[in-house]
Scaffold this active site. Structure first.
Site, PDB file in Angstrom:
ATOM      1  N   LEU A 498     -64.894  40.734  67.925  1.00 25.47           N
ATOM      2  CA  LEU A 498     -65.352  40.519  66.891  1.00 25.47           C
ATOM      3  C   LEU A 498     -65.016  38.874  66.183  1.00 25.47           C
ATOM      4  O   LEU A 498     -65.677  38.821  65.437  1.00 25.47           O
ATOM      5  CB  LEU A 498     -64.929  41.846  64.960  1.00 25.47           C
ATOM      6  CG  LEU A 498     -65.540  43.061  65.690  1.00 25.47           C
ATOM      7  CD1 LEU A 498     -64.966  44.349  64.883  1.00 25.47           C
ATOM      8  CD2 LEU A 498     -66.963  43.195  65.965  1.00 25.47           C
ATOM      9  N   GLY A 499     -63.709  38.935  67.222  1.00 26.26           N
ATOM     10  CA  GLY A 499     -63.299  37.201  66.545  1.00 26.26           C
ATOM     11  C   GLY A 499     -62.193  37.429  67.008  1.00 26.26           C
ATOM     12  O   GLY A 499     -61.412  38.074  67.331  1.00 26.26           O
ATOM     13  N   LYS A 500     -61.978  35.866  67.480  1.00 27.49           N
ATOM     14  CA  LYS A 500     -60.696  35.364  68.337  1.00 27.49           C
ATOM     15  C   LYS A 500     -60.416  33.978  67.911  1.00 27.49           C
ATOM     16  O   LYS A 500     -60.642  33.505  67.631  1.00 27.49           O
ATOM     17  CB  LYS A 500     -61.511  35.886  69.478  1.00 27.49           C
ATOM     18  CG  LYS A 500     -61.877  34.982  70.211  1.00 27.49           C
ATOM     19  CD  LYS A 500     -62.307  35.157  72.068  1.00 27.49           C
ATOM     20  CE  LYS A 500     -63.478  34.586  72.543  1.00 27.49           C
ATOM     21  NZ  LYS A 500     -64.150  34.670  73.767  1.00 27.49           N
ATOM     22  N   PHE A 503     -54.038  32.896  69.038  1.00 26.74           N
ATOM     23  CA  PHE A 503     -52.933  33.816  68.929  1.00 26.74           C
ATOM     24  C   PHE A 503     -53.085  34.871  69.625  1.00 26.74           C
ATOM     25  O   PHE A 503     -52.577  35.857  69.251  1.00 26.74           O
ATOM     26  CB  PHE A 503     -51.823  33.653  68.243  1.00 26.74           C
ATOM     27  CG  PHE A 503     -51.190  32.651  68.285  1.00 26.74           C
ATOM     28  CD1 PHE A 503     -49.994  32.728  68.490  1.00 26.74           C
ATOM     29  CD2 PHE A 503     -51.305  31.557  67.463  1.00 26.74           C
ATOM     30  CE1 PHE A 503     -48.453  32.035  68.420  1.00 26.74           C
ATOM     31  CE2 PHE A 503     -51.019  30.539  67.050  1.00 26.74           C
ATOM     32  CZ  PHE A 503     -49.780  30.950  67.745  1.00 26.74           C
ATOM     33  N   SER A 505     -57.198  38.980  68.764  1.00 23.86           N
ATOM     34  CA  SER A 505     -58.046  38.808  68.479  1.00 23.86           C
ATOM     35  C   SER A 505     -58.602  39.777  67.950  1.00 23.86           C
ATOM     36  O   SER A 505     -57.559  40.595  68.044  1.00 23.86           O
ATOM     37  CB  SER A 505     -58.930  39.004  70.155  1.00 23.86           C
ATOM     38  OG  SER A 505     -58.576  40.047  70.871  1.00 23.86           O
ATOM     39  N   VAL A 506     -60.066  40.088  67.396  1.00 23.81           N
ATOM     40  CA  VAL A 506     -59.728  41.240  66.546  1.00 23.81           C
ATOM     41  C   VAL A 506     -61.038  42.032  67.767  1.00 23.81           C
ATOM     42  O   VAL A 506     -61.813  41.370  67.474  1.00 23.81           O
ATOM     43  CB  VAL A 506     -60.628  41.316  65.113  1.00 23.81           C
ATOM     44  CG1 VAL A 506     -60.581  42.611  64.587  1.00 23.81           C
ATOM     45  CG2 VAL A 506     -59.443  40.364  64.730  1.00 23.81           C
ATOM     46  N   ASP A 629     -52.057  33.775  51.754  1.00 28.83           N
ATOM     47  CA  ASP A 629     -53.453  33.392  52.425  1.00 28.83           C
ATOM     48  C   ASP A 629     -55.209  33.874  52.093  1.00 28.83           C
ATOM     49  O   ASP A 629     -55.780  34.484  52.910  1.00 28.83           O
ATOM     50  CB  ASP A 629     -53.150  33.891  53.880  1.00 28.83           C
ATOM     51  CG  ASP A 629     -54.803  33.278  54.808  1.00 28.83           C
ATOM     52  OD1 ASP A 629     -55.004  32.158  54.166  1.00 28.83           O
ATOM     53  OD2 ASP A 629     -54.746  33.169  55.397  1.00 28.83           O
ATOM     54  N   ASN A 634     -60.704  36.490  54.849  1.00 30.89           N
ATOM     55  CA  ASN A 634     -59.764  36.966  54.444  1.00 30.89           C
ATOM     56  C   ASN A 634     -59.975  38.257  53.915  1.00 30.89           C
ATOM     57  O   ASN A 634     -59.302  39.618  53.551  1.00 30.89           O
ATOM     58  CB  ASN A 634     -58.146  36.885  54.488  1.00 30.89           C
ATOM     59  CG  ASN A 634     -58.097  35.612  55.177  1.00 30.89           C
ATOM     60  OD1 ASN A 634     -58.324  35.693  56.664  1.00 30.89           O
ATOM     61  ND2 ASN A 634     -57.253  34.843  55.421  1.00 30.89           N
TER      62      ASN A 634
END
Length: 887
Positions: A498-500, A503, A505-506, A629, A634
């Protein structure tokens, strides 16, 4: 009879001139003829009424004039007049006066005002559209007084003939080009000129414009268009041409449509097919050029036929299956999988999914005397089942073929003999071992044949070297916190990314629970080349924080899993979180504005997003948690379109586009950091409030990058001068006031999250939930029963949602999810609407040879989707302007 008539006449005269009680009109208005522009005055007097209300009438309508004057001629005797200072033609007409008495209305005699002046037109010449050299007539009529009135024609600046009495008709034998004309009317008072008309030459119409698809299904499509320049002639017919592109071009019969309206529905189309269409419209002269081709793809449907020629080869070790591929016209969509169902002993068994039209399944002996059927599946669902095929050894097949010659008792005896032989063989080989393991065992509730899964060969045997928290170099306190949420790796099947970032990834994943149900989750995974125990502990600390979170607007930890790596000392930690169906808020906002299919977000929805975030942050601040953050990227949107605050540490390393790094330390999101945090590296709940104000600004601008035009290295100097983010366009003053107070240079002067929740709740109440949207919000159901999106950007199964649909938000989908065309391995999105339409056991999706791919390349259970658009994501990135921040 004569006496009766006399009485009636006397009575009428009495009503006209008197009311029978002494009321009498002593003066009546008189006929007058005046020249245009002069003054005229009418008089009327009535006797026998005290302070009468005398009204002047013109052509049956009351006159409301400020020039009316009342004079007293004596007791109960009154005179009034009506004057017009500058008479015009519209003042000509019939006048009289009226008085009311005891509910009755009495009228004076009537008089005419005749206005003499230049002629006025009662019929002016109108525009004409004609063919070249075709004769036509022009008409013009004008009246005085004074009479007579003569008409003179002018055509193309040239006088046509001499004066003619009004009304006049001019016969024109024909013209070959556009020309102007008008008429003059003349009497004793002067000359009047009519409007200027135009003779248009009829020509071919221009090509239609705005051809578009209004609605589309797998079989029908509704088109709309607008006519272009009509060529000075009415259009009554439009011609539609349709072409289907399937290897070669197929021109379908063109259709004639009566217009207006300029809308038509094409029926009888094929599912999941490329079509092109264009339109031409016809007037008296002929057809227009065709509009540009409009290309569209009809949505998918379930396959129309079952796979043919299902055959098998059976041995004790494996069952080999093969069947014919479906043609594109039969498939009616993009093939996701072939589904196999089989029964044994009259009991249905576990269904299996295959990518190719052939498969080899280990443990073939189990399929003796089983009945097998195959169906093809698209994202919409599965088509019909193939005829059942009985799986028997080769010798048994020949016996079955010969048994067709026998009937009655002989057939039954032969079948019973075959079954008895199979049972005997099964009993003798009950405990036989093979190189694949035990092929048979005593009956039990669990299946005994092993297939290739995404991560293991056996669904019964646990990983012999299951990683535990003891294998990590972390503190005992942290280990105790995570012990009860540790999830065995074998229960997780990872899907697409889904995202990376640099450091980790998801990834999307499927989590199998103890009751054999499955749950769609998201998994944060550190990169495999990270060996530092500090990075591992940092990731797990975030998980420990989240373990205690229980709030609808804060993401909650599901568990932690450890991925064992061969020849590596430390396993990779994986944080298991709920799957957020609609992704992060920043992407959602960007695509509402910049996506291929932009959609409207009403103010009520934007304020609801802010309220959800403030409630989540209020909860975190009550737990003494400083987020550090907070930003739209987020915050995640769940299936109910509620916002959940997420990413309490790892996100700083995954989503790196808005961060800065000093050496090897973490990057910082300087455009969201409070002034005191930039200056002194101090983080408090008040610095989170500052970031919340910036997040509100992101929401109101639909995902714009804060401080446009200001470099990241200039942010501190920009803020120290007192500059702040400008009010977004179309932002209400009360909303901007809330976010502006969040940016106070004095932290204690900023509102608390508790105060922000109260203010936003009050603001949200003022926005009527029943107020209709300016335009309906379009969400395309890509994961329901209506199929996947077409590859040209069109959408299937669109639903219109207004504010009244908030309670049903669980059915929302997003319009930007697309599947990539070039990811060959990632062929099935597990847990999606397409997979749910197929059904079956997703643990045993196997390739044509039942094999596992190379390490890290699972053959099955991986999803796919298209990149959400580098252009969209790049707009929010500012990576090249890194500056050093002391941490």
């Amino acid at each position: 009879m004569t006496l009766l008539l006399w009485i009636v006449v006397v009575s009428l005269r009495t009503l006209t001139g008197s009311c029978g009680s002494g009321v009498l009109f002593t003066k009546h208005p008189s006929n007058q003829t005046v020249s245009q522009g002069n003054e005229v005055r009418l008089g009327c007097a009535v006797e026998g009424v005290t302070e009468p209300d005398i009204t002047w009438m013109k052509d049956g309508e009351k006159l409301y004039s400020t020039d009316q004057v009342f004079l007293t001629l004596g007791e109960q005797h009154w005179e009034t007049s009506h004057s017009v200072k500058s008479v015009q033609q519209q003042d000509a007409g019939q006048y009289w006066c009226e008085v009311e008495f005891h509910g009755l209305t009495f009228s004076s005699e009537r008089a005419w005002i005749t206005v003499e002046g230049v002629p006025h037109f009662i019929q002016e010449p109108q525009d004409v559209a004609t063919f070249p050299s075709a004769s036509f007539n022009l008409s013009c009529a004008a009246v005085g007084p004074p009479e007579p009135v003569d008409v003179l024609w002018w055509l193309g600046g040239v006088k046509e003939g001499g004066p003619q009495p009004s009304p006049s008709v001019l016969h024109v034998p024909g013209v070959n080009s556009s020309i102007k004309f008008y008429c003059e009317a003349k009497n004793a008072r002067g000359i009047s000129v009519s409007r200027t008309g135009t003779v248009h030459i009829k020509v071919l119409p221009a090509a239609p414009v705005g051809l578009q698809v209004l609605r589309i299904t797998d079989r029908n499509v509704t088109l709309s268009w607008s006519p272009g320049f009509m060529g000075h002639s009415e259009i009554s017919i439009c011609v539609i041409q349709v072409m289907r592109i399937s290897g070669r071009k197929w021109n379908l019969p063109q259709q004639e449509v009566q217009v207006p309206p300029y809308i038509h529905t094409l029926t009888g189309l094929r599912s999941y097919s490329n079509y092109s269409t264009r339109v031409s419209c016809v007037n008296e002269v002929g057809p227009s050029p065709f509009s540009p081709w409009l290309h569209f793809i009809t949505p998918e449907s379930v396959p129309s036929v079952a796979p043919k020629n299902l055959s098998f080869e059976l041995s004790e070790l494996q069952l080999s299956l093969q069947w014919a591929k479906l043609k594109d016209d039969e498939l009616q969509g993009k093939l996701l999988a072939y589904k196999l169902q089989w029964t044994h002993g009259g009991e249905p068994q576990e269904q299996l999914l295959f990518k190719e039209n052939s498969a080899q399944i280990s443990g073939g002996a189990r399929f003796f005397n089983a009945s097998i059927q195959v169906a093809a599946c698209t994202s919409v669902g599965c088509g019909p089942w193939s005829p059942p095929v009985l799986v028997l050894p080769v010798s048994a097949q020949h016996q079955v073929q010969r048994s067709h010659m026998w009937v009655g008792l002989l057939l039954g005896l032969l079948v019973a003999t075959i079954v008895g032989l199979l049972l005997t063989v099964a009993a003798q080989r009950r405990e036989k071992e093979t190189k694949f393991g035990s092929a048979f065992k005593s009956p039990g509730p669990e299946s005994s044949v092993f297939f290739t899964a995404a991560r293991s060969f056996s669904r019964n045997v646990a990983d012999l070297h299951e990683s535990t928290l003891d294998s990590l170099c972390i503190s005992s306190e942290l280990k105790n916190k995570l012990q009860d949420v540790l999830i065995p790796e074998r229960l997780l099947t990872l899907g697409h990314v889904l995202g990376k970032g640099e450091f980790g990834s998801v990834r999307e994943a499927i989590l199998k629970t103890d009751d054999s149900s499955v749950q769609k989750v998201a998994v944060k995974v550190l990169k495999s080349d990270i060996t530092s125990s500090g990075d591992v502990e940092h990731c797990l600390k975030e998980a420990a924080y989240m373990k205690d979170f229980h709030h609808p607007n804060v993401i909650k930890l599901i568990g932690v899993s450890l991925h064992r790596r061969p020849s590596q000392r430390l396993p990779i930690p994986m944080v298991v979180l709920p799957f957020m169906k609609h992704g992060d808020l920043h992407t959602f906002l960007l695509l509402s504005r910049l996506g291929d299919e932009p959609f409207d977000l009403p103010l009520q929805t934007l304020v609801q997003f802010m309220l959800d975030i403030s409630r989540g942050m209020e909860y975190l601040s009550s737990k003494n948690i400083i987020h550090r953050d907070l930003a739209a990227r987020n915050c995640m949107l769940n299936e109910n379109m509620s916002v959940c605050v997420a990413d309490f540490g790892l996100s700083k390393k995954i989503y790196s586009g808005d961060y800065y790094r000093q050496g090897s330390v973490s990057k910082l999101p300087v455009k969201w950091i409070a002034l005191e945090s930039l200056a002194d590296n101090v983080y408090t709940t008040q610095s989170d409030v500052w970031a919340f104000g910036v997040t509100m600004w992101e929401i109101m601008t639909r995902g714009q990058t804060p401080y446009p035009g200001v470099e990241n290295s200039e942010i501190y100097e920009f803020l120290i001068k007192g500059e702040r983010l400008k009010k977004p366009a179309d932002c209400r003053e009360d909303i901007y006031e809330i976010m502006h107070r969040c940016w106070s240079p004095v932290p204690k002067c900023r509102p608390s999250f508790q105060q922000l929740v109260c203010q936003l709740e009050t603001l949200h109440v003022t926005l009527s939930p029943s107020a209709p949207l300016k335009e309906p919000l379009l969400y395309v159901n890509l994961e329901g029963d209506n199929g996947e999106p077409d590859r040209e950007g069109g959408a299937v199964g669109a639903r219109i949602l207004g504010p009244e649909a908030t309670a049903e938000a669980s059915s929302w989908s997003v319009p930007w999810q697309r599947w990539a065309e070039n990811e060959e391995k990632d062929w099935l999105m597990v847990g999606s609407g397409a997979a749910l339409a197929i059904g079956g056991d997703y643990r045993y999706i196997v390739g044509p040879c039942g094999a596992i791919g190379a390490e890290g390349e699972e053959v099955g259970l991986v999803g796919r989707r298209e990149d959400l658009g580098n252009r969209v994501f790049d707009e929010s990135r500012d990576e090249e302007d890194d500056i050093v921040i002391e941490v």
